[in-house]
Structures are given as structure tokens and as C-alpha cells.
Write a protein that holds these residues in place. Structure first.
Motif, PDB file in Angstrom:
ATOM      1  N   ARG A   1     -10.842  -0.581   1.304  1.00 19.04           N
ATOM      2  CA  ARG A   1     -10.798  -1.912   0.709  1.00 19.04           C
ATOM      3  C   ARG A   1     -12.166  -2.213   0.105  1.00 19.04           C
ATOM      4  O   ARG A   1     -13.191  -2.099   0.788  1.00 19.04           O
ATOM      5  CB  ARG A   1     -10.469  -2.967   1.769  1.00 19.04           C
ATOM      6  CG  ARG A   1     -10.342  -4.389   1.245  1.00 19.04           C
ATOM      7  CD  ARG A   1     -10.086  -5.334   2.428  1.00 19.04           C
ATOM      8  NE  ARG A   1      -9.750  -6.682   1.995  1.00 19.04           N
ATOM      9  CZ  ARG A   1     -10.639  -7.631   1.708  1.00 19.04           C
ATOM     10  NH1 ARG A   1     -11.935  -7.352   1.785  1.00 19.04           N
ATOM     11  NH2 ARG A   1     -10.246  -8.835   1.348  1.00 19.04           N
TER      12      ARG A   1
ATOM     13  N   TYR B   1      -1.228  -1.657   4.834  1.00 17.71           N
ATOM     14  CA  TYR B   1      -2.525  -2.327   4.818  1.00 17.71           C
ATOM     15  C   TYR B   1      -2.977  -2.491   6.268  1.00 17.71           C
ATOM     16  O   TYR B   1      -2.483  -3.357   6.984  1.00 17.71           O
ATOM     17  CB  TYR B   1      -2.385  -3.667   4.108  1.00 17.71           C
ATOM     18  CG  TYR B   1      -3.679  -4.366   3.764  1.00 17.71           C
ATOM     19  CD1 TYR B   1      -4.926  -3.766   3.960  1.00 17.71           C
ATOM     20  CD2 TYR B   1      -3.651  -5.649   3.220  1.00 17.71           C
ATOM     21  CE1 TYR B   1      -6.096  -4.425   3.630  1.00 17.71           C
ATOM     22  CE2 TYR B   1      -4.825  -6.318   2.878  1.00 17.71           C
ATOM     23  CZ  TYR B   1      -6.044  -5.695   3.092  1.00 17.71           C
ATOM     24  OH  TYR B   1      -7.209  -6.344   2.755  1.00 17.71           O
TER      25      TYR B   1
ATOM     26  N   THR C   1      -7.922  -3.876  -3.226  1.00 19.21           N
ATOM     27  CA  THR C   1      -7.229  -3.274  -2.094  1.00 19.21           C
ATOM     28  C   THR C   1      -6.079  -2.319  -2.452  1.00 19.21           C
ATOM     29  O   THR C   1      -5.534  -1.669  -1.570  1.00 19.21           O
ATOM     30  CB  THR C   1      -6.707  -4.382  -1.147  1.00 19.21           C
ATOM     31  OG1 THR C   1      -6.151  -3.787   0.030  1.00 19.21           O
ATOM     32  CG2 THR C   1      -5.644  -5.223  -1.821  1.00 19.21           C
TER      33      THR C   1
ATOM     34  N   TYR D   1      -9.059   2.147  -8.218  1.00 22.26           N
ATOM     35  CA  TYR D   1      -8.477   0.931  -7.658  1.00 22.26           C
ATOM     36  C   TYR D   1      -8.000  -0.039  -8.733  1.00 22.26           C
ATOM     37  O   TYR D   1      -8.739  -0.379  -9.651  1.00 22.26           O
ATOM     38  CB  TYR D   1      -9.500   0.215  -6.763  1.00 22.26           C
ATOM     39  CG  TYR D   1      -9.972   1.074  -5.615  1.00 22.26           C
ATOM     40  CD1 TYR D   1      -9.275   1.110  -4.411  1.00 22.26           C
ATOM     41  CD2 TYR D   1     -11.110   1.867  -5.749  1.00 22.26           C
ATOM     42  CE1 TYR D   1      -9.697   1.912  -3.364  1.00 22.26           C
ATOM     43  CE2 TYR D   1     -11.540   2.675  -4.704  1.00 22.26           C
ATOM     44  CZ  TYR D   1     -10.830   2.694  -3.517  1.00 22.26           C
ATOM     45  OH  TYR D   1     -11.240   3.496  -2.490  1.00 22.26           O
TER      46      TYR D   1
ATOM     47  N   HIS E   1       0.836  -1.205   0.000  1.00 23.19           N
ATOM     48  CA  HIS E   1       0.000   0.000   0.000  1.00 23.19           C
ATOM     49  C   HIS E   1       0.875   1.262   0.000  1.00 23.19           C
ATOM     50  O   HIS E   1       0.484   2.279  -0.566  1.00 23.19           O
ATOM     51  CB  HIS E   1      -0.947  -0.011   1.202  1.00 23.19           C
ATOM     52  CG  HIS E   1      -2.076  -0.980   1.043  1.00 23.19           C
ATOM     53  ND1 HIS E   1      -3.333  -0.764   1.556  1.00 23.19           N
ATOM     54  CD2 HIS E   1      -2.148  -2.186   0.411  1.00 23.19           C
ATOM     55  CE1 HIS E   1      -4.126  -1.782   1.258  1.00 23.19           C
ATOM     56  NE2 HIS E   1      -3.412  -2.661   0.566  1.00 23.19           N
TER      57      HIS E   1
END
Length: 343
Positions: free
Chosen positions: A245, A208, A318, A314, A137
């Protein structure tokens, strides 16, 4: 004549939108050739993009209110972006931060050693040196910081690695074989950060949130274990919120519903998409650390859409796309100015 001028303005904005999509498509196709091992004597991306500085490219290719800009508190709306989806799903699902010639990310979750040479921008007096650390991330946010470095706001080095954020909390993942390599990697990273502290101004971290195990209290304690020794050496720590998410794979959903309907159909409520964020929580409870909450650039009025200001947000359920990450660069730049990190 008024209508004629209006048509010209709309045409110009529309061409800017299409131009942004074309720019991203060229970058992606070139990246795919490189990653597949195909040899090219003159890469297309280098020929098309390299001559212009990053700040000029972004200004020229990005239409008004594109991406994160459309989520500003002061409403920013561009009717030409209605129904747009940049990049298209076939490209978005492959958009990851890759920098040929630099070792910025090793995909294996068994990685122990640090990356080498993942640097951007030039160190200079009065220009803060930033180190970005975290998991995949954090890697997804790299394009925003690379834009800042190429614009001359910061110099940057990144140490990012899959499934291994900057904390001593165990990785919350069903694959237990990831735990020990991450522990060893963290020890190597911490030693390196302490050595770099003398020439570092800021460490930026995120990750994350759902993969950080433990209670809220435990999460704070175990992040502080690594943050405080770096802070005591005069380095400021900035923790950025994790992105939402999604419940489903976004690109299949967007192919089915399109940009306008898909923005909501493929998005997620804040209740389902956001999790307790240990990065923000620890920053708020740690002297020398600052919380940078980007969630308002993803969610509004209890919902986090899959398409924001014409941008496909996205890559998968995620991770954010390179495209949307780049639209966060002006937002983070503004936050850094407000913190007096940059001028």
C-alpha cells in the motif's frame, strides 16, 4: 557493422516497448467508450486484438524483463526500459479489470448476490479448474489469471466483490454500512463454493490485508472457518499475498517526478507498505492450503518502487494496474507448475 547491428537491436526493443503501450492504450480507450454507454458497431479492441491468442499477444507485445520479470532472483535487466512508464499516468489511473459481456464485478459495496458468467478458458480433462475469490485486490489480480486461462493452462471462474474477502472476520472499514451486506454475501459465496467443490480443483484467494480485522490468531481462526469445509471436499486453497500500500496517490507523483526518479519518490518502504498478511499466515497454518508469496515481485532490499521494469505498478495507492497484473501471469504459472497443479 557491430554498432549498426546494435542500433537495430535497440530500435527493435524500443519499438516493442512502444507497441506494448499502444496496445494498452487501445484497450483502455475502447473500455472507456463501453463504460460510458457509447454504442460502436465495430469496437477497436476487438478488431485489433481478438484475432491473436492471448499468449501470442503477450509474447509479441511484451519486451524482455518488462514488469515483474525484472524482479526475478536471477537478475533480468533491459536497458531499453530505462525511463519508460507503461501505461502513462492518464491511462494507469483508470486501469481496472473489466470484461465486457461478463458480470465479473459489481462496484457497489452493498452487493449480496454472486456474480454470474465470469468464466474464462475451456474446461478440459487434465486442465485444472480454478475459482478466484476475494475483494478488489483479488479483482486486481484477475488479469494474470485470465492470461493463464486464455493460454490454456487453467479454466477460471471469478467471484470477487469490493471490501469483502473470504473470511468471517469483520470488515475493518470506517463505513460500517459495509459490514452486514458483506456477511450475507459471504454466506452465499460459501454455499456456492461447497456446491462447486465437486468440479473444482483450486480456490485462489487474496484481499486487502488491512481490512481484515482482529489479532493474528483471530484472523487465522476466522479464515479457517470458511476454508476448511472446502478443503475437506478435496479442493486445494492457494492464498496469495496482498500487494503493498502506497502512502500517496502514485499517478500525480509520477507526473511530477517522471519514471526514473518517480520509481523511488512515489514508492514505499516495506516497513510502511506491507502489513501483517492474514492470507499467507492462515495458509501456512492450514493443512490443504498453500501460501503463494508474491511480495518479492513488488519489493526488493526493503523498498517497493512505483515503477518496475518499465511498468506503472499501481493504479492508485492500494490497487495494482492491469498492466502489472498481466506481467505476474508467467510468475504465477511457474509457481503453479512447481506445485504440480499444471504441467
Amino acid at each position: 557493422m557491430v554498432w549498426g547491428r546494435r542500433r537495430i537491436r535497440i530500435a527493435l526493443v524500443a519499438s516493442a516497448v512502444l507497441g506494448a503501450g499502444a496496445l494498452l492504450a487501445v484497450s483502455e480507450s475502447t473500455e472507456q467508450r463501453r463504460s460510458s454507454g457509447t454504442t460502436a458497431t465495430a469496437p477497436v479492441a476487438a478488431t485489433v486484438i481478438a484475432p491473436a491468442p492471448a499468449a501470442v499477444r503477450v509474447a509479441a507485445a511484451t519486451p524482455r524483463c518488462f514488469g515483474a520479470a525484472s524482479m526475478a532472483r536471477k537478475r533480468c535487466h533491459n536497458p531499453a526500459l530505462k525511463g519508460r512508464l507503461i501505461p502513462r499516468p492518464s491511462i494507469a489511473r483508470r486501469e481496472t479489470a473489466r470484461y465486457p459481456g461478463k458480470e465479473c464485478y459489481q462496484s457497489g459495496v452493498q452487493q449480496i448476490r454472486l456474480n454470474r458468467g465470469c468464466t474464462f478458458g475451456t474446461r478440459a480433462a487434465g486442465r485444472p479448474h480454478v475459482i478466484l475469490v476475494g475483494d478488489s485486490h483479488a479483482r486486481a489480480l484477475m488479469p494474470a489469471f485470465v492470461e493463464m486461462a486464455e493460454a490454456g493452462h487453467i479454466s477460471l471462474e471469478a467471484q470477487v466483490r469490493g471490501s469483502c474477502s473470504w473470511t468471517t472476520s469483520r470488515v475493518n472499514h470506517p463505513d460500517k454500512s459495509r459490514i452486514r451486506p458483506c456477511t450475507l454475501y459471504r454466506k452465499n459465496l460459501q454455499r456456492w463454493l461447497l456446491r462447486q467443490a465437486r468440479t473444482t480443483d483450486v480456490v485462489v484467494t487474496t484481499g486487502y490485508a488491512r481490512q481484515v480485522s482482529g489479532s493474528a490468531k483471530s484472523q487465522v481462526i476466522k479464515m479457517r472457518d470458511l476454508w476448511r469445509p472446502v478443503i475437506k471436499r478435496g479442493v486445494r486453497v492457494i492464498a496469495i499475498s496482498d500487494n503493498p500500500r502506497l502512502r500517496r496517490e502514485p499517478q500525480k507523483c509520477l507526473v511530477k517526478h517522471g519514471a526514473t526518479r518517480g520509481a523511488r519518490k512515489c514508492g514505499v518502504s516495506t516497513k510502511a507498505g506491507l502489513h501483517r498478511d492474514p492470507f499467507l499466515l492462515t495458509a501456512k497454518k492450514t493443512r490443504g492450503a498453500t501460501a503463494l508469496d508474491l511480495r518479492p515481485r513488488f519489493c526488493k532490499k526493503g523498498f517497493c518502487p512505483a515503477v518496475i521494469g518499465g511498468a506503472n505498478v499501481y493504479r492508485d495507492h492500494t490497487h495494482i494496474t492491469v498492466t502489472y497484473s498481466k506481467t505476474l501471469a508467467p510468475v504465477i504459472t511457474g509457481k503453479f507448475r512447481a506445485m504440480r497443479i499444471i504441467r
